[in-house]
Scaffold this motif. Structure first.
Motif, mmCIF file in Angstrom:
data_model
loop_
_atom_site.group_PDB
_atom_site.id
_atom_site.type_symbol
_atom_site.label_atom_id
_atom_site.label_comp_id
_atom_site.label_asym_id
_atom_site.label_seq_id
_atom_site.Cartn_x
_atom_site.Cartn_y
_atom_site.Cartn_z
ATOM 1 N N ARG A 90 -9.074 -2.382 -15.164
ATOM 2 C CA ARG A 90 -10.285 -2.760 -14.431
ATOM 3 C C ARG A 90 -10.299 -2.113 -13.046
ATOM 4 N NH1 ARG A 90 -11.692 -8.952 -12.412
ATOM 5 N NH2 ARG A 90 -13.518 -8.397 -11.138
ATOM 6 N N VAL A 91 -11.459 -1.647 -12.622
ATOM 7 C CA VAL A 91 -11.635 -1.071 -11.280
ATOM 8 C C VAL A 91 -12.347 -2.105 -10.404
ATOM 9 C CG1 VAL A 91 -12.655 0.785 -9.928
ATOM 10 C CG2 VAL A 91 -11.761 1.260 -12.220
ATOM 11 N N ALA A 97 -8.236 -9.195 -7.825
ATOM 12 C CA ALA A 97 -8.071 -8.729 -9.206
ATOM 13 C C ALA A 97 -7.573 -7.289 -9.278
ATOM 14 C CB ALA A 97 -9.408 -8.850 -9.944
ATOM 15 N N ASN A 98 -7.096 -6.754 -8.141
ATOM 16 C CA ASN A 98 -6.649 -5.357 -8.121
ATOM 17 C C ASN A 98 -5.321 -5.217 -8.874
ATOM 18 O OD1 ASN A 98 -5.708 -2.715 -7.404
ATOM 19 N ND2 ASN A 98 -6.936 -2.803 -5.535
ATOM 20 N N PRO A 99 -5.250 -4.413 -9.940
ATOM 21 C CA PRO A 99 -4.013 -4.284 -10.716
ATOM 22 C C PRO A 99 -2.979 -3.362 -10.074
ATOM 23 C CG PRO A 99 -5.713 -2.908 -11.682
ATOM 24 C CD PRO A 99 -6.353 -3.632 -10.541
ATOM 25 N N GLU A 100 -3.354 -2.653 -8.999
ATOM 26 C CA GLU A 100 -2.448 -1.655 -8.423
ATOM 27 C C GLU A 100 -1.880 -2.046 -7.067
ATOM 28 O OE1 GLU A 100 -1.607 0.571 -10.360
ATOM 29 O OE2 GLU A 100 -3.236 0.596 -11.834
ATOM 30 N N VAL A 101 -2.651 -2.769 -6.260
ATOM 31 C CA VAL A 101 -2.215 -3.111 -4.898
ATOM 32 C C VAL A 101 -2.467 -4.594 -4.645
ATOM 33 C CG1 VAL A 101 -2.415 -2.553 -2.443
ATOM 34 C CG2 VAL A 101 -2.913 -0.800 -4.151
ATOM 35 N N LYS A 102 -1.434 -5.281 -4.169
ATOM 36 C CA LYS A 102 -1.602 -6.676 -3.772
ATOM 37 C C LYS A 102 -1.993 -6.720 -2.303
ATOM 38 C CE LYS A 102 1.738 -8.625 -7.062
ATOM 39 N NZ LYS A 102 2.998 -9.392 -7.217
ATOM 40 N N VAL A 103 -3.124 -7.335 -2.019
ATOM 41 C CA VAL A 103 -3.630 -7.441 -0.648
ATOM 42 C C VAL A 103 -3.515 -8.900 -0.214
ATOM 43 C CG1 VAL A 103 -5.607 -7.108 0.883
ATOM 44 C CG2 VAL A 103 -5.215 -5.521 -1.020
ATOM 45 N N CYS A 115 0.829 -1.204 0.000
ATOM 46 C CA CYS A 115 0.000 0.000 0.000
ATOM 47 C C CYS A 115 0.863 1.254 0.000
ATOM 48 C CB CYS A 115 -0.935 -0.018 1.209
ATOM 49 S SG CYS A 115 -1.841 1.533 1.461
ATOM 50 N N ARG A 116 1.897 1.271 0.819
ATOM 51 C CA ARG A 116 2.761 2.457 0.888
ATOM 52 C C ARG A 116 3.418 2.740 -0.465
ATOM 53 N NH1 ARG A 116 4.426 -0.090 5.745
ATOM 54 N NH2 ARG A 116 6.464 -0.562 4.838
ATOM 55 N N VAL A 166 -6.272 2.005 -5.895
ATOM 56 C CA VAL A 166 -5.255 2.155 -4.858
ATOM 57 C C VAL A 166 -5.893 2.252 -3.476
ATOM 58 C CG1 VAL A 166 -3.452 3.671 -3.945
ATOM 59 C CG2 VAL A 166 -3.551 3.197 -6.404
ATOM 60 N N MET A 167 -6.909 3.102 -3.335
ATOM 61 C CA MET A 167 -7.507 3.311 -2.014
ATOM 62 C C MET A 167 -8.341 2.115 -1.562
ATOM 63 S SD MET A 167 -6.142 6.037 -1.212
ATOM 64 C CE MET A 167 -6.890 6.057 0.399
ATOM 65 N N ARG A 168 -9.026 1.467 -2.483
ATOM 66 C CA ARG A 168 -9.783 0.262 -2.095
ATOM 67 C C ARG A 168 -8.846 -0.866 -1.703
ATOM 68 N NH1 ARG A 168 -14.595 0.307 -6.758
ATOM 69 N NH2 ARG A 168 -15.796 2.040 -5.824
ATOM 70 N N GLY A 169 -7.689 -0.900 -2.305
ATOM 71 C CA GLY A 169 -6.700 -1.897 -1.904
ATOM 72 C C GLY A 169 -6.105 -1.582 -0.543
ATOM 73 N N CYS A 170 -5.741 -0.325 -0.319
ATOM 74 C CA CYS A 170 -5.142 0.073 0.959
ATOM 75 C C CYS A 170 -6.132 -0.047 2.119
ATOM 76 C CB CYS A 170 -4.633 1.511 0.866
ATOM 77 S SG CYS A 170 -3.114 1.701 -0.086
ATOM 78 N N LEU A 171 -7.398 0.245 1.859
ATOM 79 C CA LEU A 171 -8.418 0.244 2.921
ATOM 80 C C LEU A 171 -9.322 -0.986 2.855
ATOM 81 C CD1 LEU A 171 -9.476 4.023 2.839
ATOM 82 C CD2 LEU A 171 -7.598 2.934 4.082
ATOM 83 N N ALA A 172 -8.816 -2.058 2.247
ATOM 84 C CA ALA A 172 -9.641 -3.271 2.085
ATOM 85 C C ALA A 172 -10.080 -3.832 3.431
ATOM 86 C CB ALA A 172 -8.866 -4.317 1.291
ATOM 87 N N SER A 173 -9.148 -3.903 4.400
ATOM 88 C CA SER A 173 -9.509 -4.427 5.723
ATOM 89 C C SER A 173 -10.515 -3.522 6.411
ATOM 90 C CB SER A 173 -8.254 -4.566 6.589
ATOM 91 O OG SER A 173 -7.432 -5.609 6.127
#
Length: 572
Positions: free
Chosen positions: A429-430, A440-446, A246-247, A275-282
Motif C-alpha cells: 500500500r502507498v 499505515a506506512n509499511p516502510e517508515v515508522k513515524v 528514516c535513515r 519512504v520519502m513521504r515517511g521521511c518528510l512527513a513533518s
C-alpha cells in the motif's frame, strides 16, 4: 566405467563452483567501482568476494553480499547526505527568489529615501531658500530615521517626525518671520524650539505626516519581515534532522541493492513514495501554512496603495513639508507674538543675516513633473516577485513526490527495487502525505511531528496573522509591543475613512483602530528609540537621550537589524 562417471561429475562441480566465484568477484568489482567513484569510503572496506551478510543490520540478505558492516555504516551516511543535497537543490530556486527580493526591496527603500531627501531639499531651495542650507541637516536626519524604521528599528514615527518639525521651527522663525534679524543665539533658538509642540506652528502637518509614514511603512516593514521568515523556513527544512527510522529506510532504498551487485537499480515508484513521504512527513505539515503565507503576501500587496503606498507617501513628503511651512508663514503674527511672550525679544546683539548660498545650493536637483521610480518601483517589484512566488505555493505539499518523480524512482514499466529484490512492480500500500497518513506506512515508522518543524509552523502562523492585519496574543518567545494612544488634534480632514476602521463622533473627532504589533525575535534589533543627533540644529532638551555614534547612512542599518520588527501606530 563407474570411476569415469565419478570423475566427470567432480569436474562439472568444480567448473560450476569456479564460475560462481568468478561471477561473484565480478559483481563485487562493480560495487567497488561505484563505492570509489561516489567517494563513499575507502576501498579497503570492501570484501575481496561476496560473503555471508549475517552481521549486516539493514542490508541483510539470504544471498551472498558484497557489503561489510563498515560499508553499511558508510552507505547510511551517504544516503543521508544524498537526500539533504536533493532537498537543498530542490529549494535553491525558491531561496534565491526570496533572498534576491529582500536585497531588491531594501535597495528600493534606499533609493526612495535618497529621492525623497533630494526633493525635500530642492523644495526648500525653491520656495524657502533663506533657510534651505540650514534645513539640510534636519531633512537628512528625518529620512535616515525613516529608513531605520523601515529596516526594523523600533523608532517612534510620531517622535522622529515631530523632532524634524521642532528642528526647523527656529529656522522658520529667524529666517522667514524676521528677515533682517539674522541667526538668534543658541539659547533663544532652543526656547523657540521648545514651544513647537505647544503652539503648533505647522498645524496638523506633523501628525498627518507621521500617520502616513506609519501606515505605509508598516506594510513595507512587514513585507521584509515576511521574506526573511521565508528564508528561515527554507534554511530549516534544507537541514532537516532525519530520524533513525528514516535513515535506515533511505539506506535500504538507496544502497542495499548495491550489496547484491545491483548498482544501477532504482526503487519502485510506490516504494520511493512511502519512504520519502515517511521521511518528510513533518515537512508536509508546513504545506497548509506555506500556501496561506503566499496568499497573505498577495493580500498585503493588494492593500499597498493610496495612504499605504510607501513610494507614493515618501515621494510626497516634500509637498506636505512645503505646505506646512507655508501654514506657519500665514500665521506669522500670532506665532511671533506667542514666541515673544514666552521667550522674550530675540537677542539684539545678533548679527544681521546675509543671504548666501553654498555651492550645494546651486546644484539643487530640479523638480520634475513625474518623480516616481520607473521600472524599479515598489509596485513593479512586488508584482514580479509575487508572480514568481505563486509557482512555489505547493512546494512543501508536493516535495516528496517531486523528489521521487524527478530524481529517485524508476520509470513506469521498468523493473525496480522494492527493498528486497528486483521486481516488476511494488505491491504494498502507498500512503499519503502528512503525519496522520504515516500510521499505515509499511516502510517508515513515524513517531510524531518534528519539534523544530513545529516551531517554524508557529512562526508561519504568526506572520500570516500579521500579514492579514489580525491582532493576536503573545506566545512563545515573541515579545508584544504595546502601543499607546494619543490625541490626534489637528488631523487633516479626510485622512481617515471607513476602510481604515475609523468611526466619527458627533463632535467631528476621528478614531482609528490599528492592530497590535509583535517582534519575531526579541534580541534581533537594537533599541534606537533615543538616538537622535543634532549636528545641524540647536540641541534638544537635556532630558532627551542621544547617541552621537549612530551613523546616518541607511546601508549600515540593514545589517544592524538582524530580523525586522514591526511597529504599528495606534492613534485616537
Amino acid at each position: 566405467m563407474k570411476m569415469d562417471m565419478v570423475w566427470t561429475r567432480c569436474a562439472l562441480l568444480l567448473l560450476c563452483s569456479s564460475g560462481c566465484v568468478l561471477g561473484s568477484a565480478k559483481k563485487c568489482d562493480e560495487v567497488r567501482k561505484v563505492f570509489q567513484i561516489r567517494q563513499i569510503g575507502p576501498s579497503q572496506l570492501l570484501p575481496v568476494s561476496a560473503r555471508a551478510g549475517s552481521d549486516l543490520q539493514v542490508c541483510s540478505s539470504k544471498n551472498l553480499t558484497c557489503c561489510t558492516k563498515k560499508m553499511e555504516e558508510k552507505y547510511q551516511v551517504a544516503a543521508r547526505r544524498d537526500i539533504q543535497n536533493l532537498l537543498q537543490t530542490s529549494s535553491s530556486s525558491l531561496k534565491f527568489l526570496l533572498s534576491r527580493n529582500v536585497a531588491a526591496f531594501q535597495e528600493t527603500f534606499e533609493a526612495l529615501m535618497w529621492q525623497a531627501e533630494n526633493h525635500t531639499n530642492a523644495i526648500f531651495r525653491e520656495s524657502y531658500h533663506r533657510m534651505a542650507d540650514q534645513a539640510m541637516g534636519p531633512v537628512r536626519e528625518l529620512f535616515t530615521d525613516v529608513g531605520l524604521f523601515l529596516m526594523g528599528s523600533e523608532l517612534s514615527v510620531d517622535e522622529l517626525v515631530q523632532q524634524f518639525f521642532d528642528a526647523i521651527f527656529p529656522l522658520v522663525y529667524s529666517r522667514l518671520f524676521n528677515l533682517g534679524l539674522g541667526d538668534v543665539s543658541p539659547g533663544y533658538a532652543e526656547c523657540v524650539r521648545s514651544l513647537s509642540r505647544d503652539i503648533r506652528p505647522f498645524g496638523g502637518a506633523p501628525v498627518h505626516l507621521a500617520d502616513q509614514i506609519s501606515r505605509s511603512g508598516v506594510s513595507g516593514k512587514l513585507l521584509l519581515q515576511a521574506l526573511h521568515l521565508g528564508i528561515e523556513v527554507i534554511n530549516t527544512t534544507d537541514h532537516l534532522q532525519l530520524s533513525r527510522e528514516c535513515r535506515r529506510a533511505l539506506l535500504k532504498m538507496h544502497y542495499c541493492p548495491h550489496c547484491q551487485g545491483l548498482t544501477h537499480s532504482k526503487p519502485c515508484m510506490g516504494y520511493c513514495l512511502n519512504v520519502m513521504r515517511g521521511c518528510l512527513a513533518s515537512m508536509a505539515e508546513i504545506d497548509t501554512h506555506w500556501r496561506e503565507f503566499v496568499r497573505s503576501l498577495e493580500g498585503l500587496s493588494a492593500k499597498m496603495h493610496g495612504t499605504q503606498d510607501l513610494e507614493q507617501v515618501l515621494l510626497g513628503v516634500h509637498t506636505l513639508i512645503r505646505d506646512a511651512v507655508g501654514h506657519a508663514q500665514k500665521n506669522r503674527p500670532r506665532l511671533s507674538a506667542q514666541v515673544h511672550k514666552l521667550c522674550g525679544q530675540p537677542d539684539a546683539s545678533a548679527q544681521p543675516m546675509s543671504i548666501q548660498h553654498s555651492a550645494s545650493s546651486s546644484e539643487s536637483v530640479p523638480l520634475k513633473a513625474s518623480i516616481r521610480l520607473s521600472g524599479d518601483s515598489l509596485a513593479v517589484r512586488r508584482r514580479d516577485f509575487l508572480n514568481s512566488l505563486r509557482l512555489f505555493r505547493t512546494f512543501y505539499g508536493g516535495l516528496a513526490d517531486q523528489l521521487c518523480v524527478s530524481d529517485l524512482a524508476s520509470g513506469d514499466g521498468l523493473s525496480c527495487w522494492n527493498g528486497t529484490e528486483i521486481v516488476k512492480s511494488y505491491t504494498l500500500r502507498v500512503v499519503g502525505n502528512g503525519i496522520k497518513a504515516q500510521t499505515a506506512n509499511p516502510e517508515v515508522k513515524v513517531k510524531g511531528a518534528d519539534p523544530i518543524i513545529n516551531q517554524i509552523i508557529d512562526k508561519l502562523k504568526h506572520i500570516n496573522q500579521l500579514l492579514q492585519g489580525k491582532s493576536i496574543p503573545k506566545f512563545g518567545s515573541l515579545d508584544q509591543i504595546e502601543t499607546g494612544s494619543g490625541d490626534l488634534e489637528g488631523r487633516y480632514s479626510g485622512d481617515c475613512d471607513d476602510e481604515d476602521g475609523c468611526v466619527g463622533s458627533g463632535g467631528g473627532e476621528v478614531k482609528r483602530k490599528v492592530s497590535r504589533v509583535f517582534k519575531l525575535s526579541p534580541d534581533a534589533a537594537e533599541d534606537h528609540s533615543h538616538h537622535h543627533r543634532d549636528h545641524h540644529h540647536p540641541p534638544a532638551k537635556d532630558s532627551e537621550t542621544k547617541d552621537p555614534s549612530r551613523s546616518p547612512r541607511l546601508t549600515g542599518a540593514i545589517w544592524v537589524v538582524m530580523l525586522p520588527c514591526l511597529h504599528l501606530l495606534l492613534a485616537w
